[in-house]
Design an enzyme around this catalytic site. Structure first.
Site, PDB file in Angstrom:
ATOM      1  N   ASP A  98      -3.154 -13.814   1.818  1.00  0.00           N
ATOM      2  CA  ASP A  98      -3.324 -12.455   2.348  1.00  0.00           C
ATOM      3  C   ASP A  98      -4.821 -12.144   2.396  1.00  0.00           C
ATOM      4  O   ASP A  98      -5.383 -11.490   1.519  1.00  0.00           O
ATOM      5  CB  ASP A  98      -2.593 -11.437   1.478  1.00  0.00           C
ATOM      6  CG  ASP A  98      -2.498 -10.080   2.170  1.00  0.00           C
ATOM      7  OD1 ASP A  98      -3.026  -9.942   3.289  1.00  0.00           O
ATOM      8  OD2 ASP A  98      -1.888  -9.167   1.586  1.00  0.00           O
ATOM      9  N   CYS A 101      -6.612  -8.829   1.536  1.00  0.00           N
ATOM     10  CA  CYS A 101      -5.773  -7.874   0.830  1.00  0.00           C
ATOM     11  C   CYS A 101      -6.771  -7.017   0.044  1.00  0.00           C
ATOM     12  O   CYS A 101      -7.680  -7.538  -0.593  1.00  0.00           O
ATOM     13  CB  CYS A 101      -4.832  -8.588  -0.124  1.00  0.00           C
ATOM     14  SG  CYS A 101      -3.799  -7.452  -1.061  1.00  0.00           S
ATOM     15  N   PHE A 208       1.339  -1.031  -1.382  1.00  0.00           N
ATOM     16  CA  PHE A 208       1.861   0.314  -1.656  1.00  0.00           C
ATOM     17  C   PHE A 208       0.955   1.403  -1.094  1.00  0.00           C
ATOM     18  O   PHE A 208      -0.229   1.169  -0.809  1.00  0.00           O
ATOM     19  CB  PHE A 208       2.015   0.534  -3.171  1.00  0.00           C
ATOM     20  CG  PHE A 208       0.725   0.424  -3.940  1.00  0.00           C
ATOM     21  CD1 PHE A 208      -0.149   1.496  -4.033  1.00  0.00           C
ATOM     22  CD2 PHE A 208       0.376  -0.757  -4.578  1.00  0.00           C
ATOM     23  CE1 PHE A 208      -1.346   1.393  -4.728  1.00  0.00           C
ATOM     24  CE2 PHE A 208      -0.818  -0.870  -5.282  1.00  0.00           C
ATOM     25  CZ  PHE A 208      -1.678   0.215  -5.353  1.00  0.00           C
ATOM     26  N   PRO A 381      -6.148  -0.510  -9.223  1.00  0.00           N
ATOM     27  CA  PRO A 381      -4.781   0.019  -9.324  1.00  0.00           C
ATOM     28  C   PRO A 381      -3.986  -0.713 -10.401  1.00  0.00           C
ATOM     29  O   PRO A 381      -4.150  -1.919 -10.594  1.00  0.00           O
ATOM     30  CB  PRO A 381      -4.203  -0.239  -7.922  1.00  0.00           C
ATOM     31  CG  PRO A 381      -5.034  -1.340  -7.358  1.00  0.00           C
ATOM     32  CD  PRO A 381      -6.393  -1.235  -7.977  1.00  0.00           C
ATOM     33  N   GLY A 382      -3.123   0.037 -11.102  1.00  0.00           N
ATOM     34  CA  GLY A 382      -2.246  -0.586 -12.088  1.00  0.00           C
ATOM     35  C   GLY A 382      -0.852  -0.743 -11.512  1.00  0.00           C
ATOM     36  O   GLY A 382      -0.699  -0.991 -10.315  1.00  0.00           O
ATOM     37  N   MET A 384       3.227   0.838 -10.862  1.00  0.00           N
ATOM     38  CA  MET A 384       3.661   2.134 -10.348  1.00  0.00           C
ATOM     39  C   MET A 384       4.169   3.080 -11.439  1.00  0.00           C
ATOM     40  O   MET A 384       4.488   4.235 -11.150  1.00  0.00           O
ATOM     41  CB  MET A 384       4.738   1.951  -9.276  1.00  0.00           C
ATOM     42  CG  MET A 384       5.973   1.221  -9.736  1.00  0.00           C
ATOM     43  SD  MET A 384       7.127   0.992  -8.353  1.00  0.00           S
ATOM     44  CE  MET A 384       8.262  -0.199  -9.053  1.00  0.00           C
ATOM     45  N   HIS A 407      -9.358  -6.909 -10.292  1.00  0.00           N
ATOM     46  CA  HIS A 407      -8.872  -6.164  -9.115  1.00  0.00           C
ATOM     47  C   HIS A 407      -7.622  -5.349  -9.398  1.00  0.00           C
ATOM     48  O   HIS A 407      -7.183  -4.585  -8.546  1.00  0.00           O
ATOM     49  CB  HIS A 407      -8.589  -7.126  -7.968  1.00  0.00           C
ATOM     50  CG  HIS A 407      -7.231  -7.797  -8.025  1.00  0.00           C
ATOM     51  ND1 HIS A 407      -6.781  -8.493  -9.130  1.00  0.00           N
ATOM     52  CD2 HIS A 407      -6.232  -7.871  -7.113  1.00  0.00           C
ATOM     53  CE1 HIS A 407      -5.584  -8.970  -8.877  1.00  0.00           C
ATOM     54  NE2 HIS A 407      -5.217  -8.613  -7.677  1.00  0.00           N
ATOM     55  N   LYS A 483       6.606   1.733  -1.730  1.00  0.00           N
ATOM     56  CA  LYS A 483       6.414   0.300  -1.972  1.00  0.00           C
ATOM     57  C   LYS A 483       6.821  -0.509  -0.745  1.00  0.00           C
ATOM     58  O   LYS A 483       7.707  -0.129   0.011  1.00  0.00           O
ATOM     59  CB  LYS A 483       7.270  -0.164  -3.155  1.00  0.00           C
ATOM     60  CG  LYS A 483       6.824   0.363  -4.497  1.00  0.00           C
ATOM     61  CD  LYS A 483       5.456  -0.131  -4.916  1.00  0.00           C
ATOM     62  CE  LYS A 483       5.446  -1.594  -5.298  1.00  0.00           C
ATOM     63  NZ  LYS A 483       4.117  -2.009  -5.857  1.00  0.00           N
TER      64      LYS A 483
END
Length: 484
Positions: A98, A101, A208, A381-382, A384, A407, A483
């Site tokens: 990806d 990404c 997400f 980001p962690g 959800m 990341h 998601k």
């Protein structure tokens, strides 16, 4: 395949470990992790992959693993490796399938109190506006071949020129949303075909859109410069280059497998296939990778535009009242030609960041002028169900990790293991009980992405903060999540 004697891993300090150079390794391996994390890391193959990467020609400094490291294709995810531009190699496995990404963060003038009662409806509207899931595509944005080539060349600028966002957005994207030297002539027809109707879509897996709020601020000055305030509403968008990027990686892995034989490159794992950076194969891959990276920048820019439209329409407010502005957009999977000081000498390097974030310090010319005094925003980001962080780059990142940080949280379980352990659980209801509303394309994705499938992002962030690679600015708490 290199081997790693677990007993020989040397502890440098509380959060730094060294894999001493042995066998065909050209440099040491260096991993940033707490003692507890290292015990977990030792149980997968990521340390072997750190050692494998250290064998590649032209590698400089060390083969690095960030605290979110876990096993990946060839290179570990959460890995950083820099190669001399003249003697080094470039590897698709060091970027990943990806390509670009990445993640972007938008801030608003709305507060938690103003949106809290509307979350269930808001997440449903966002889900309807931004297609998600495997093979998701748009019926209202299908590119002609000529327009798609313009996207690959211009990146996020194409999106802004076509009405998706504002000129000022470009200032706050890594490389202003356009990697130089992109060339669609090195992109296959199959890749172009896969990309023609996926622009402006989220995709599947760990991608997400997340609405959250600023729960805690650690650095008041930097938070103010980034436009963040306590209880302010934020939006994260995490996605990449969709099928186009995947196809380019797949195409060039075949090319690089031939290049390994052509140039006599000795690799311990076929997934590390590579070519000299200045070879025909290396230059063509970097041009095709840049094209995919530009597609990903445009993709996130278009989804930002639709998120803005959703918020304005749903809350019936003007653009100025909403004030949804881009804080920053940064790539997670990329190979960049950058200048770094190595043993006192300025050198041009090809820095592979795979599941790693650029983290440039205050004063660096590559970051927006508005952020020059505080450093580049580092978006982490962690999962959800817990929290995410905004950090700022520090000078230590330039002397330790070629301007790089972690990341995200990093996977703790494989997707299949997460699905096995989550079977029978009602993930959506469990999250709603915590005040987090989730809408997903499929139940399997929810199981793969359940919070326990990831490391604790707070522990991960603490490592890079304590090492001085980046410093904590703010903690964000999720409220509503779409998601893939």
């Amino acid at each position: 395949m290199e081997t790693v004697d677990k007993e020989s891993i040397e502890r440098v300090n509380d959060n730094k470990w060294k894999l001493n150079r042995t066998g065909s390794m050209r440099v040491d391996g260096v991993v940033y992790a707490s003692s507890r994390m290292m015990e977990i890391i030792k149980n997968d193959q990521s340390l072997v992959q750190v050692a494998n990467v250290a064998t590649l020609p032209g590698i400089v400094g060390a083969s690095f693993g960030m605290p979110d490291i876990h096993w990946g294709y060839g290179f570990p995810i959460g890995g950083v490796a820099a190669f001399d531009i003249d003697s080094g190699v470039v590897s698709p496995g060091g970027v990943g399938y990806d390509i670009n990404c990445g993640v972007r963060l938008l801030r608003t003038d709305l507060t938690k109190d103003e949106v809290e009662k509307s979350l269930k409806e808001l997440v449903a509207v966002l889900y309807a506006a931004i297609p998600s899931g495997v093979g998701s595509h748009r019926k209202d944005l299908r590119l002609t071949r000529e327009e798609e080539k313009k996207v690959l060349h211009k990146g996020a600028r194409w999106a802004v020129e076509n009405g998706f966002g504002f000129q000022e957005d470009l200032e706050f994207i890594e490389d202003r949303g356009c990697i130089k030297d992109a060339n669609f002539e090195f992109v296959s027809d199959r890749a172009l075909e896969r990309g023609n109707d996926q622009l402006g879509t989220l995709g599947s897996g760990n991608h997400f859109v997340e609405v959250g709020f600023v729960e805690e601020i650690y650095d008041e000055e930097a938070a103010k410069v980034f436009g963040l305030f306590k209880d302010g509403i934020t939006v994260f968008i995490h996605s990449g280059s969709r099928g186009l990027g995947y196809q380019i990686c797949d195409d060039y892995i075949k090319v690089m497998n031939r290049a390994v034989n052509k140039y006599g490159i000795d690799i311990p794992d076929r997934q590390l296939c590579a070519a000299p950076i200045n070879s025909k194969e290396g230059r063509e891959y970097l041009s095709a990778m840049a094209a995919a990276a530009n597609y990903a920048f445009a993709n996130r820019q278009i989804m930002s535009h639709w998120a803005r439209e959703v918020f304005m329409k749903y809350f019936n407010i003007s653009p100025s009242t909403l004030s949804m502005k881009l804080v920053y957009d940064v790539a997670h999977n990329i190979a960049k030609i950058e200048e770094h000081i190595v043993k006192g000498v300025n050198k041009r390097l090809c820095v592979h960041r795979k599941g790693a974030t650029r983290a440039f310090p205050p004063g660096h010319p590559a970051i927006p002028s508005m952020y020059r005094d505080v450093g580049q925003p580092v978006l982490i980001p962690g999962d959800m169900g817990r929290c995410s962080y905004v950090l700022a780059g520090n000078a230590v990142s330039m002397t330790e990790t070629f301007g790089s940080a972690c990341h995200g949280a990093g996977r703790l379980m494989s997707r299949s293991e997460a699905k096995r352990r989550g079977r029978g659980r009602a993930i959506v209801r469990e999250l709603e009980d915590k005040g987090i509303f989730v809408k997903a394309a499929g139940r399997e994705t929810l199981l793969e992405e359940m919070p326990e499938a990831y490391k604790d992002v707070s522990a991960v962030v603490n490592v890079v903060h304590e090492c001085g690679i980046s410093r904590k600015v703010a903690k964000l708490r999720p409220l509503a999540v779409v998601k893939g």
